[in-house]
Design a protein around this motif. Structure first.
Motif, PDB file in Angstrom:
ATOM      1  N   GLU A   9       4.731   3.823 -15.032  1.00  0.00           N
ATOM      2  CA  GLU A   9       4.023   2.795 -14.263  1.00  0.00           C
ATOM      3  C   GLU A   9       3.761   3.265 -12.831  1.00  0.00           C
ATOM      4  O   GLU A   9       4.689   3.596 -12.106  1.00  0.00           O
ATOM      5  CB  GLU A   9       4.841   1.498 -14.219  1.00  0.00           C
ATOM      6  CG  GLU A   9       5.325   1.000 -15.583  1.00  0.00           C
ATOM      7  CD  GLU A   9       6.612   1.689 -16.065  1.00  0.00           C
ATOM      8  OE1 GLU A   9       7.169   2.541 -15.322  1.00  0.00           O
ATOM      9  OE2 GLU A   9       7.048   1.399 -17.194  1.00  0.00           O
ATOM     10  N   ALA A  10       2.489   3.214 -12.424  1.00  0.00           N
ATOM     11  CA  ALA A  10       2.099   3.679 -11.083  1.00  0.00           C
ATOM     12  C   ALA A  10       2.831   2.912  -9.979  1.00  0.00           C
ATOM     13  O   ALA A  10       3.257   3.496  -8.984  1.00  0.00           O
ATOM     14  CB  ALA A  10       0.591   3.557 -10.895  1.00  0.00           C
ATOM     15  N   ALA A  11       2.985   1.594 -10.147  1.00  0.00           N
ATOM     16  CA  ALA A  11       3.636   0.798  -9.100  1.00  0.00           C
ATOM     17  C   ALA A  11       5.095   1.241  -8.928  1.00  0.00           C
ATOM     18  O   ALA A  11       5.604   1.312  -7.805  1.00  0.00           O
ATOM     19  CB  ALA A  11       3.566  -0.681  -9.437  1.00  0.00           C
ATOM     20  N   ALA A  23       4.667  11.784  -6.713  1.00  0.00           N
ATOM     21  CA  ALA A  23       4.092  10.847  -7.678  1.00  0.00           C
ATOM     22  C   ALA A  23       3.632  11.598  -8.928  1.00  0.00           C
ATOM     23  O   ALA A  23       3.840  11.143 -10.061  1.00  0.00           O
ATOM     24  CB  ALA A  23       2.945  10.069  -7.041  1.00  0.00           C
ATOM     25  N   ALA A  24       3.019  12.753  -8.744  1.00  0.00           N
ATOM     26  CA  ALA A  24       2.554  13.553  -9.886  1.00  0.00           C
ATOM     27  C   ALA A  24       3.740  14.032 -10.729  1.00  0.00           C
ATOM     28  O   ALA A  24       3.696  14.022 -11.960  1.00  0.00           O
ATOM     29  CB  ALA A  24       1.731  14.746  -9.390  1.00  0.00           C
ATOM     30  N   TRP A  25       4.800  14.430 -10.045  1.00  0.00           N
ATOM     31  CA  TRP A  25       6.025  14.876 -10.741  1.00  0.00           C
ATOM     32  C   TRP A  25       6.601  13.741 -11.586  1.00  0.00           C
ATOM     33  O   TRP A  25       6.951  13.932 -12.749  1.00  0.00           O
ATOM     34  CB  TRP A  25       7.039  15.340  -9.696  1.00  0.00           C
ATOM     35  CG  TRP A  25       8.428  15.642 -10.194  1.00  0.00           C
ATOM     36  CD1 TRP A  25       9.513  14.814 -10.149  1.00  0.00           C
ATOM     37  CD2 TRP A  25       8.898  16.861 -10.806  1.00  0.00           C
ATOM     38  NE1 TRP A  25      10.612  15.443 -10.684  1.00  0.00           N
ATOM     39  CE2 TRP A  25      10.272  16.692 -11.085  1.00  0.00           C
ATOM     40  CE3 TRP A  25       8.266  18.087 -11.123  1.00  0.00           C
ATOM     41  CZ2 TRP A  25      11.045  17.702 -11.685  1.00  0.00           C
ATOM     42  CZ3 TRP A  25       9.052  19.084 -11.713  1.00  0.00           C
ATOM     43  CH2 TRP A  25      10.411  18.883 -11.989  1.00  0.00           C
ATOM     44  N   LEU A  26       6.674  12.552 -10.990  1.00  0.00           N
ATOM     45  CA  LEU A  26       7.276  11.434 -11.719  1.00  0.00           C
ATOM     46  C   LEU A  26       6.377  10.999 -12.876  1.00  0.00           C
ATOM     47  O   LEU A  26       6.859  10.519 -13.894  1.00  0.00           O
ATOM     48  CB  LEU A  26       7.543  10.260 -10.774  1.00  0.00           C
ATOM     49  CG  LEU A  26       8.635  10.533  -9.724  1.00  0.00           C
ATOM     50  CD1 LEU A  26       8.799   9.328  -8.813  1.00  0.00           C
ATOM     51  CD2 LEU A  26       9.970  10.897 -10.384  1.00  0.00           C
ATOM     52  N   ARG A  27       5.075  11.158 -12.724  1.00  0.00           N
ATOM     53  CA  ARG A  27       4.166  10.782 -13.812  1.00  0.00           C
ATOM     54  C   ARG A  27       4.338  11.738 -14.988  1.00  0.00           C
ATOM     55  O   ARG A  27       4.406  11.307 -16.138  1.00  0.00           O
ATOM     56  CB  ARG A  27       2.717  10.793 -13.326  1.00  0.00           C
ATOM     57  CG  ARG A  27       1.733  10.309 -14.367  1.00  0.00           C
ATOM     58  CD  ARG A  27       0.377   9.983 -13.766  1.00  0.00           C
ATOM     59  NE  ARG A  27      -0.155  11.059 -12.933  1.00  0.00           N
ATOM     60  CZ  ARG A  27      -0.731  12.133 -13.419  1.00  0.00           C
ATOM     61  NH1 ARG A  27      -0.922  12.286 -14.700  1.00  0.00           N
ATOM     62  NH2 ARG A  27      -1.148  13.078 -12.594  1.00  0.00           N
ATOM     63  N   ASP A  28       4.414  13.034 -14.697  1.00  0.00           N
ATOM     64  CA  ASP A  28       4.510  14.029 -15.766  1.00  0.00           C
ATOM     65  C   ASP A  28       5.007  15.358 -15.185  1.00  0.00           C
ATOM     66  O   ASP A  28       4.206  16.209 -14.805  1.00  0.00           O
ATOM     67  CB  ASP A  28       3.127  14.204 -16.415  1.00  0.00           C
ATOM     68  CG  ASP A  28       3.184  15.093 -17.652  1.00  0.00           C
ATOM     69  OD1 ASP A  28       4.219  15.762 -17.878  1.00  0.00           O
ATOM     70  OD2 ASP A  28       2.186  15.129 -18.381  1.00  0.00           O
ATOM     71  N   PRO A  29       6.343  15.515 -15.133  1.00  0.00           N
ATOM     72  CA  PRO A  29       6.881  16.734 -14.505  1.00  0.00           C
ATOM     73  C   PRO A  29       6.351  18.012 -15.152  1.00  0.00           C
ATOM     74  O   PRO A  29       6.045  18.994 -14.459  1.00  0.00           O
ATOM     75  CB  PRO A  29       8.396  16.615 -14.706  1.00  0.00           C
ATOM     76  CG  PRO A  29       8.672  15.242 -15.165  1.00  0.00           C
ATOM     77  CD  PRO A  29       7.385  14.613 -15.615  1.00  0.00           C
ATOM     78  N   ALA A  44       0.837  -1.208   0.000  1.00  0.00           N
ATOM     79  CA  ALA A  44       0.000   0.000   0.000  1.00  0.00           C
ATOM     80  C   ALA A  44       0.869   1.253   0.000  1.00  0.00           C
ATOM     81  O   ALA A  44       0.590   2.223  -0.691  1.00  0.00           O
ATOM     82  CB  ALA A  44      -0.919  -0.008   1.213  1.00  0.00           C
ATOM     83  N   ALA A  45       1.942   1.234   0.778  1.00  0.00           N
ATOM     84  CA  ALA A  45       2.745   2.438   0.931  1.00  0.00           C
ATOM     85  C   ALA A  45       3.910   2.489  -0.057  1.00  0.00           C
ATOM     86  O   ALA A  45       4.637   3.450  -0.103  1.00  0.00           O
ATOM     87  CB  ALA A  45       3.278   2.504   2.357  1.00  0.00           C
ATOM     88  N   GLY A  46       4.090   1.472  -0.858  1.00  0.00           N
ATOM     89  CA  GLY A  46       5.231   1.420  -1.752  1.00  0.00           C
ATOM     90  C   GLY A  46       6.370   0.655  -1.095  1.00  0.00           C
ATOM     91  O   GLY A  46       6.513   0.671   0.115  1.00  0.00           O
TER      92      GLY A  46
END
Ligand code: HEC
Length: 122
Positions: A105-107, A84-90, A21-23
């Motif tokens: 990838e979200a995971a 997480a938002a930064w890593l998805r799309d800075p 859950a927490a990574g």
């Protein structure tokens, strides 16, 4: 099975649940080395800024690193969801920033954020 074995098994199950859950910081460390290490390190500025202490730090504020004006002016503090938002799309989070890399990838993002957290607590 003795009572102690049951307890151990239950504890392992609970711990595994929390980790997913927490990574998973251990997996995050491997991902970091493979995917971030070309530009970043934990304790030194390279192409990108150092990461120790990043969770809880204002974006674009590690002393001695020459940030883009956009990230230097972003004005928020890094937490798990911002990272997480930064890593998805800075570029979507901070238009005009200079990190030309993302993690689809979200995971993987989740595990990387868990790792960044683990190098941020005192
Ligand atoms: C191609 C080089 C490159 C790669 C690969 C890269 N980054 Fe970056 N990163 C940068 C640069 C350059 C900046 C500074 C951006 C700016 O000033 O706008 C940055 C900034 C950051 C910041 C903001 C830090 C702060 O002090 O505000 C974080 C967090 C970050 N990167 C995480 C990561 C993670 C996690 C990875 C691996 C998944 C990664 N980066 C991969 C180049 C890279």
């Amino acid at each position: 099975m003795r009572a102690g074995d049951h307890l151990l098994a239950a504890t392992l199950l609970v711990t595994a649940g929390v980790a997913s859950a927490a990574g998973d910081a251990a997996r995050g460390a491997l991902l970091y080395e493979a995917r971030c290490g070309a530009c970043h390190s934990i304790d030194a500025h390279r192409v990108g800024p150092l990461h120790r202490g990043v969770v809880g730090r204002r974006a674009g504020s590690a002393p001695g690193y020459d940030y883009s004006p956009a990230l230097a002016a972003a004005g928020f503090v890094w937490d798990a969801s911002r990272l997480a938002a930064w890593l998805r799309d800075p570029e979507a989070l901070v238009p005009g920033q200079r990190m030309a890399y993302s993690v689809p990838e979200a995971a993987d993002r989740n595990d990387l954020v868990a790792y960044l957290k683990s190098v941020s607590s005192p």
